[in-house]
Design an enzyme around this catalytic site. Structure first.
Site, PDB file in Angstrom:
ATOM      1  CG  ASP A 177      -1.947   1.055   1.230  1.00  0.00           C
ATOM      2  OD1 ASP A 177      -3.135   0.725   1.094  1.00  0.00           O
ATOM      3  OD2 ASP A 177      -1.561   2.246   1.330  1.00  0.00           O
ATOM      4  CG  HIS A 190      -7.019  12.144  -9.353  1.00  0.00           C
ATOM      5  ND1 HIS A 190      -7.101  11.257 -10.389  1.00  0.00           N
ATOM      6  CD2 HIS A 190      -7.570  11.535  -8.267  1.00  0.00           C
ATOM      7  CE1 HIS A 190      -7.692  10.153  -9.963  1.00  0.00           C
ATOM      8  NE2 HIS A 190      -7.989  10.302  -8.682  1.00  0.00           N
ATOM      9  CD  GLU A 220      -3.703   3.610  -1.305  1.00  0.00           C
ATOM     10  OE1 GLU A 220      -4.547   2.699  -1.134  1.00  0.00           O
ATOM     11  OE2 GLU A 220      -2.896   3.996  -0.436  1.00  0.00           O
TER      12      GLU A 220
END
Ligand code: GH3
Ligand code: MG
Ligand code: MG
Length: 299
Positions: A177, A190, A220
């Site tokens: 992660d 973004h 993610e």
């Protein structure tokens, strides 16, 4: 959602149109082949009729010649009757051969045409196959990063679990992660976040072996399957990957952006179901996060 549904609808309509075009082309080719067979059939029937009629003519010549020979009283008359017959026979054979030559040329032309059509059809079928392969492949890849998507991971993981249960080689599962990704998105936008995702995926694939499997399984979040490695080796590899990500020199509009990742690692047991193994790795990832991030923790 509305945009996604609209895009999906358009892509389905495009696929339907493509399939319809291919089908109509195939139908046209098949019709051509069927016409070719009909023509060949009628050509061979006319050749058969022609041969039969030549045969009949020859038989009647022989019969008439036999009558003439048995009725002949003079050698001179007999000679001229025989030579007239022979001349007529040879003329008819010549005509027959000329018709045969024409038929052969026509036949060769048709066969050549058909060979070209079959080659076209094979090429089109090949192209269609590669296109379908590509579409199938495309449906299994994450479009942003180019690595496998969640669906592909789930299928692959289930296969690997089954192999492991049958006594296959050790298998390591790594759940990753990206740390503080929301902050990256919020600070740089973004688009910067998307580029970070691409860089991290690129870093995973280049730091791992070709046989290892990398997938983007969430926003993610990534998963990696390491073949043939026990837990400690998997932890070492994970730390190498983590260091490689930390070393990425990522800049967005001239500003350096620090990227780090956390990882939970587990080795699969033979009796593991996929959920059990996944939950273990996830719990280890949680510990890596609560332990300060930029860490690899073994379950
Ligand atoms: P942590 O270190 O605890 O993992 O925190 P985090 O900020 O990384 O995690 P959090 O779950 O709070 O935020 C993840 C963010 O990822 C939220 C979401 O908007 C973003 N995200 C998900 N998918 C994408 C994507 O495809 N592109 C971009 N740019 N952002 C995405
Ligand atoms: Mg997350
Ligand atoms: Mg995160």
């Amino acid at each position: 959602m509305a945009e996604m549904i609209h895009a999906r609808g358009e892509s389905l309509a495009r696929e339907r149109l493509q399939a319809a075009t291919v089908l109509s082309e195939v139908t046209q080719r098949l019709e051509e082949m069927s016409n070719h067979l009909l023509e060949s059939d009628s050509a061979s029937r006319s050749r058969f009729d022609d041969t039969e009629s030549l045969n009949d003519t020859m038989m009647s010549h022989v019969r008439e010649l036999t009558d003439e020979v048995s009725g002949a009283t003079e050698l001179g008359l007999l000679q001229s009757a025989v030579s007239a017959r022979l001349e007529s026979v040879s003329r008819q054979i010549c005509d027959f051969r000329a018709r045969e030559a024409v038929r052969l040329v026509e036949y060769n032309g048709r066969a050549e045409h058909m060979r070209e059509r079959i080659a076209d059809l094979e090429r089109e079928a090949q192209e269609l196959h590669s296109k379908l392969d590509l579409e199938k492949h495309g449906a299994r890849l994450d479009p942003l990063t180019g690595v496998a998507n969640r669906k592909c991971f789930d299928e692959r993981f289930a296969q690997e679990i089954a192999l492991r249960a049958q006594g296959g080689a050790p298998l390591g599962l790594l759940l990753w992660d990206i740390d503080n990704f929301k902050v990256i998105n919020d600070s740089y936008g973004h688009r910067a976040g998307d580029r970070v995702l691409q860089s991290v995926a690129g870093c995973f694939t280049s730091a791992l072996r070709a046989a290892d499997f990398v997938a983007r399984i969430g926003g993610e979040e990534f998963a990696v399957l390491l073949h043939g490695l026990r837990l400690q080796d998997a932890v070492n590899i994970a730390n190498q990957v983590r260091t490689a990500v930390q070393g990425l020199r990522f800049h967005f509009r001239g500003t350096p952006v620090r990227i780090t990742v956390s990882c939970g690692i587990t080795e699969l047991n033979r009796e593991d179901a996929s959920e059990q193994a996944f939950d273990r790795a996830d719990a280890a990832l949680y510990r890596a996060k609560s332990g300060g991030k930029n860490l690899c923790i073994a379950a």
